[in-house]
Scaffold this motif. Structure first.
Motif, PDB file in Angstrom:
ATOM      1  N   UNK A 153     -36.507   5.404  16.709  1.00  0.00           N
ATOM      2  CA  UNK A 153     -35.580   6.509  16.495  1.00  0.00           C
ATOM      3  C   UNK A 153     -34.820   6.200  15.200  1.00  0.00           C
ATOM      4  N   UNK A 154     -34.741   7.191  14.347  1.00  0.00           N
ATOM      5  CA  UNK A 154     -34.059   7.025  13.074  1.00  0.00           C
ATOM      6  C   UNK A 154     -32.776   7.853  13.087  1.00  0.00           C
ATOM      7  N   UNK A 155     -31.665   7.195  12.808  1.00  0.00           N
ATOM      8  CA  UNK A 155     -30.371   7.857  12.787  1.00  0.00           C
ATOM      9  C   UNK A 155     -29.889   7.849  11.334  1.00  0.00           C
ATOM     10  N   UNK A 156     -29.711   9.042  10.802  1.00  0.00           N
ATOM     11  CA  UNK A 156     -29.292   9.152   9.414  1.00  0.00           C
ATOM     12  C   UNK A 156     -27.768   9.177   9.342  1.00  0.00           C
ATOM     13  N   UNK A 157     -27.264   8.279   8.545  1.00  0.00           N
ATOM     14  CA  UNK A 157     -25.840   8.229   8.270  1.00  0.00           C
ATOM     15  C   UNK A 157     -25.655   8.664   6.811  1.00  0.00           C
ATOM     16  N   UNK A 158     -24.448   8.680   6.340  1.00  0.00           N
ATOM     17  CA  UNK A 158     -24.206   9.138   4.970  1.00  0.00           C
ATOM     18  C   UNK A 158     -24.897   8.222   3.959  1.00  0.00           C
ATOM     19  N   UNK A 159     -24.785   6.933   4.130  1.00  0.00           N
ATOM     20  CA  UNK A 159     -25.294   5.996   3.132  1.00  0.00           C
ATOM     21  C   UNK A 159     -26.589   5.281   3.520  1.00  0.00           C
ATOM     22  N   UNK A 160     -27.007   5.365   4.747  1.00  0.00           N
ATOM     23  CA  UNK A 160     -28.198   4.620   5.157  1.00  0.00           C
ATOM     24  C   UNK A 160     -28.846   5.277   6.361  1.00  0.00           C
ATOM     25  N   UNK A 161     -30.030   4.792   6.673  1.00  0.00           N
ATOM     26  CA  UNK A 161     -30.752   5.246   7.865  1.00  0.00           C
ATOM     27  C   UNK A 161     -30.879   4.051   8.788  1.00  0.00           C
ATOM     28  N   UNK A 162     -30.431   4.234  10.002  1.00  0.00           N
ATOM     29  CA  UNK A 162     -30.500   3.166  11.001  1.00  0.00           C
ATOM     30  C   UNK A 162     -31.721   3.403  11.889  1.00  0.00           C
ATOM     31  N   UNK A 163     -32.487   2.351  12.103  1.00  0.00           N
ATOM     32  CA  UNK A 163     -33.690   2.446  12.946  1.00  0.00           C
ATOM     33  C   UNK A 163     -33.440   1.703  14.254  1.00  0.00           C
ATOM     34  N   UNK A 164     -33.751   2.366  15.366  1.00  0.00           N
ATOM     35  CA  UNK A 164     -33.616   1.771  16.689  1.00  0.00           C
ATOM     36  C   UNK A 164     -34.956   1.882  17.395  1.00  0.00           C
ATOM     37  N   UNK A 165     -35.422   0.789  17.956  1.00  0.00           N
ATOM     38  CA  UNK A 165     -36.669   0.793  18.726  1.00  0.00           C
ATOM     39  C   UNK A 165     -36.324   0.778  20.207  1.00  0.00           C
ATOM     40  N   UNK A 166     -36.948   1.694  20.961  1.00  0.00           N
ATOM     41  CA  UNK A 166     -36.690   1.751  22.402  1.00  0.00           C
ATOM     42  C   UNK A 166     -38.009   1.792  23.157  1.00  0.00           C
ATOM     43  N   UNK A 167     -37.962   1.268  24.376  1.00  0.00           N
ATOM     44  CA  UNK A 167     -39.112   1.321  25.268  1.00  0.00           C
ATOM     45  C   UNK A 167     -39.174   2.688  25.926  1.00  0.00           C
ATOM     46  N   UNK A 168     -40.349   3.037  26.383  1.00  0.00           N
ATOM     47  CA  UNK A 168     -40.503   4.269  27.138  1.00  0.00           C
ATOM     48  C   UNK A 168     -39.758   4.100  28.467  1.00  0.00           C
ATOM     49  N   UNK A 169     -38.757   4.934  28.739  1.00  0.00           N
ATOM     50  CA  UNK A 169     -37.958   4.756  29.960  1.00  0.00           C
ATOM     51  C   UNK A 169     -38.735   5.045  31.242  1.00  0.00           C
ATOM     52  N   UNK A 170     -39.898   5.673  31.140  1.00  0.00           N
ATOM     53  CA  UNK A 170     -40.692   5.993  32.327  1.00  0.00           C
ATOM     54  C   UNK A 170     -41.580   4.830  32.754  1.00  0.00           C
ATOM     55  N   UNK A 171     -41.739   3.839  31.895  1.00  0.00           N
ATOM     56  CA  UNK A 171     -42.625   2.721  32.220  1.00  0.00           C
ATOM     57  C   UNK A 171     -41.866   1.607  32.937  1.00  0.00           C
ATOM     58  N   UNK A 172     -42.502   1.076  33.966  1.00  0.00           N
ATOM     59  CA  UNK A 172     -41.959  -0.095  34.644  1.00  0.00           C
ATOM     60  C   UNK A 172     -43.111  -1.068  34.894  1.00  0.00           C
ATOM     61  N   UNK A 173     -42.782  -2.320  35.061  1.00  0.00           N
ATOM     62  CA  UNK A 173     -43.785  -3.379  35.174  1.00  0.00           C
ATOM     63  C   UNK A 173     -43.507  -4.220  36.408  1.00  0.00           C
ATOM     64  N   UNK A 174     -44.584  -4.694  37.024  1.00  0.00           N
ATOM     65  CA  UNK A 174     -44.468  -5.613  38.148  1.00  0.00           C
ATOM     66  C   UNK A 174     -45.337  -6.823  37.836  1.00  0.00           C
ATOM     67  N   UNK A 175     -44.755  -7.991  37.925  1.00  0.00           N
ATOM     68  CA  UNK A 175     -45.460  -9.236  37.679  1.00  0.00           C
ATOM     69  C   UNK A 175     -45.667  -9.938  39.012  1.00  0.00           C
TER      70      UNK A 175
END
Length: 193
Positions: free
Chosen positions: A56-78
């Motif tokens: 996800x890219x968030x544009x601010x006045x002076x820069x672009x902030x990048x945030x990486x997120x996991x798919x909230x629908x995915x879950x894992x069992x080990x």
């Protein structure tokens, strides 16, 4: 379609797996730190293709902030024997989103069949989760019975199950290939025990 076997040949993983397989063959005690490190590295290799991250890219006045997120629908069992790989649990909880960890035991029943035992009371969760099965050496039919139970009793799709193990017996792989051709296995070596 043939079974999907990924033999991880990274030099560090190969060195660690050789030490563990040698210990198993000589019935020596396995170094727990080496076992934990190789499990962590194998899980890392498995997750490289499996976890999907969105940027996800968030544009601010002076820069672009990048945030990486996991798919909230995915879950894992080990599914793993926690007595053997307890040291990597905290690291995995940080790295893998929505991770549930279930302790498994391998035992022989009254007919001397090897079985995997676990206690899990949220069956509805199984169907919608990605499942990782951790085995030290894949050398008996217990994992086949376990996969059969997950598919037939809990309606888990075969593509939602992956296995990691340090070594695989070639005869067990042939049996798995006949029943579950879409199963993916991550290992370091195929052996003939």
């Amino acid at each position: 379609m043939p079974l999907n076997i990924y033999i991880i040949s990274h030099p560090i993983i190969s060195t660690l797996s050789t030490q563990i397989i040698y210990s198993i063959q000589k019935n020596n005690k396995i170094n727990e730190s080496i076992y934990n490190e190789i499990n962590f590295l194998l899980i890392y290799e498995l997750l490289r293709k499996w976890i999907k991250v969105k940027n996800i890219y968030i544009k601010d006045i002076n820069y672009i902030k990048e945030i990486s997120i996991y798919n909230p629908k995915e879950s894992y069992i080990l599914f793993a024997n926690l007595e053997k790989c307890y040291n990597i649990i905290n690291s995995l909880k940080i790295l893998i989103p929505k991770l549930s960890i279930i302790h498994t035991n391998t035992y022989k029943d009254k007919n001397y069949n090897t079985k995997i035992h676990y206690k899990y009371n949220q069956e509805k969760h199984l169907k919608n989760s990605k499942i990782i099965i951790v085995q030290q050496v894949l050398n008996n039919k217990s994992v086949i019975n376990f996969i059969h139970e997950l598919i037939n009793h809990y309606n888990v799709h075969i593509t939602s199950i992956k296995i990691i193990c340090i070594a695989c017996n070639s005869k067990i792989l042939e049996i798995i290939n006949k029943k579950y051709t879409n199963l993916e296995i991550y290992t370091t070596k195929i052996i003939n025990i």
